[in-house]
Enzyme design. Structure first.
Site, mmCIF file in Angstrom:
data_model
loop_
_atom_site.group_PDB
_atom_site.id
_atom_site.type_symbol
_atom_site.label_atom_id
_atom_site.label_comp_id
_atom_site.label_asym_id
_atom_site.label_seq_id
_atom_site.Cartn_x
_atom_site.Cartn_y
_atom_site.Cartn_z
ATOM 1 N N TYR A 167 0.866 -1.193 0.000
ATOM 2 C CA TYR A 167 0.000 0.000 0.000
ATOM 3 C C TYR A 167 0.893 1.229 0.000
ATOM 4 O O TYR A 167 1.877 1.303 0.760
ATOM 5 C CB TYR A 167 -0.896 0.031 1.239
ATOM 6 C CG TYR A 167 -1.678 1.332 1.373
ATOM 7 C CD1 TYR A 167 -2.962 1.451 0.848
ATOM 8 C CD2 TYR A 167 -1.111 2.445 1.989
ATOM 9 C CE1 TYR A 167 -3.666 2.640 0.942
ATOM 10 C CE2 TYR A 167 -1.808 3.645 2.084
ATOM 11 C CZ TYR A 167 -3.082 3.729 1.555
ATOM 12 O OH TYR A 167 -3.781 4.913 1.632
ATOM 13 N N GLU B 266 -3.289 7.472 -4.255
ATOM 14 C CA GLU B 266 -3.188 6.204 -3.525
ATOM 15 C C GLU B 266 -3.077 5.029 -4.485
ATOM 16 O O GLU B 266 -3.780 4.963 -5.493
ATOM 17 C CB GLU B 266 -4.421 6.024 -2.627
ATOM 18 C CG GLU B 266 -4.487 4.697 -1.894
ATOM 19 C CD GLU B 266 -5.787 4.525 -1.128
ATOM 20 O OE1 GLU B 266 -5.900 5.100 -0.028
ATOM 21 O OE2 GLU B 266 -6.697 3.838 -1.637
#
Length: 382
Positions: free
Chosen positions: A101, A189
């Site tokens: 992530y 993101e």
């Protein structure tokens, strides 16, 4: 402006961030054609701006044309958490070795940018934060100084990224920071950022939120803006030029100034209520502006009470009071209204409103008192 996944990948590509090649489709036939071009197995992904697509059946892997046709037919038109799937993204299925992530966003409290990095990708970062908070590395970044290669390497080390992915993740983070800053994003993101079985690191997903205030600098955003989806309230507010964000509570909020509007939401929450919206009138509160605001809030069936919170600085409270009275003559409210006016000529304003006070029009002198009264009414009407 929140981008769909495929638009986020287009955005990343502008800054050299590797993504899985693919194509967008709005029909079953087009989805099959894109799957043929991508090569099987092909992933068919619902394009909605909400999490949980996979659990809802919005992401499927097709091994041949028949499966591509079947899955695309099932996904297009699907409702995922209230979001209608109008298009799918189709790409060749990646051979995933590891999932990570990575994101850059704004930490408004710290007044800095924030890098978040974790070796636990592929799931909601909120779940990771709850179950394994130490698995996330946080790095605050001074917007003036930016982030250095050494800081990025330290973050990658701290996140315990696999050695075989180390340099690839460093490279992506450098490019992602460039996209975040130069691309005027509030959020950039990648979840998951993957290491594939060939040893390459690339973005398998993309979640990007762009700063609307920078639109004038980016004519290339125009096509993306055409796909922005608003609910009925937000669409009407945009037509009327109001700064409005729809929420899911029962107290409709009208305030002048973003800071006061956010404070009003906080106070409503503190006294046990929930806001139905954020609505900032800006510097003025004329009859026309107030009428537009009340009309928008009136379209929300969840609103049980309207809370008007105005601080008179440049605009005088007596002018606001007269504007409210005129607006109420134009718009028939479906819920009681609680009004708090403070600042320039506040006493005069309250005198103007006093003859019209009733159980459906309540005047309070403080923000806390107004919030408590509004929440009390909302809870009774719930």
């Amino acid at each position: 402006m929140d981008l769909f996944e495929y638009q986020g990948k287009q955005f990343f590509a502008q800054y050299g961030i590797a993504t899985s090649p693919g194509g967008i489709a709005e029909t079953v036939d087009e989805a099959v054609r894109q799957a043929d071009l991508a090569g099987y197995p092909a992933v068919i992904k619902a394009q909605v701006q909400v999490g949980g697509r996979g659990k809802a059946g919005g992401i499927k892997i097709a091994n041949n044309q028949d499966e591509a046709r079947s899955y695309a037919g099932a996904i297009l038109g699907m409702d995922i958490k209230g979001h209608l799937v109008k298009r799918v993204w189709v790409e060749h299925s990646s051979d995933i070795a590891k999932e990570y992530y990575a994101s850059y966003t704004l930490d408004r409290g710290a007044k800095k940018y924030l890098l978040m990095l974790s070796a636990q990708g592929g799931v909601e970062i909120e779940d990771v934060a709850k179950s394994a908070p130490d698995a996330i590395v946080y790095v605050h970044i001074d917007p003036v100084d930016g982030i250095s290669n050494d800081q990025i390497r330290e973050a990658v080390t701290g996140a315990k990224i696999d050695p075989e992915a180390f340099e690839g993740v460093v490279e992506v983070l450098e490019k992602l920071y460039g996209a975040f800053v130069k691309g005027d994003a509030d959020l950039a993101e990648i979840n998951p950022l993957i290491l594939n079985t060939q040893g390459l690191v690339h973005a398998l997903d993309a979640k990007v939120s762009l700063d609307d205030n920078a639109t004038w600098r980016h004519p290339e955003w125009a096509d993306w803006a055409l796909t922005v989806e608003y609910d009925g309230r937000e669409r009407l507010a945009k037509e009327k030029g109001l700064n409005y964000i729809g929420l899911s509570g029962t107290v409709g909020i009208i305030a002048n100034g973003a800071g006061l509007a956010m404070s009003t939401l906080d106070v409503v929450n503190q006294v046990g209520g929930s806001a139905a919206n954020f609505l900032d009138l800006g510097g003025g509160a004329s009859a026309d502006t107030m009428s537009a605001a009340l009309e928008v809030i009136n379209t929300d069936e969840n609103v049980k009470v309207v809370l008007v919170n105005i601080f008179g600085g440049i605009v005088r409270c007596d002018e606001v009071a007269n504007g409210i009275i005129e607006a109420l003559g134009r718009v028939k409210l479906t819920a009681p209204i609680v009004i708090r006016l403070d600042g320039t000529n506040a006493e005069v304003a309250r005198e103007i409103l006093a003859p019209r006070e009733s159980e459906n029009l309540i005047v309070e002198s403080t923000m806390l008192g107004a919030a408590r009264r509004a929440v009390e009414i909302a809870n009774k009407g719930a």
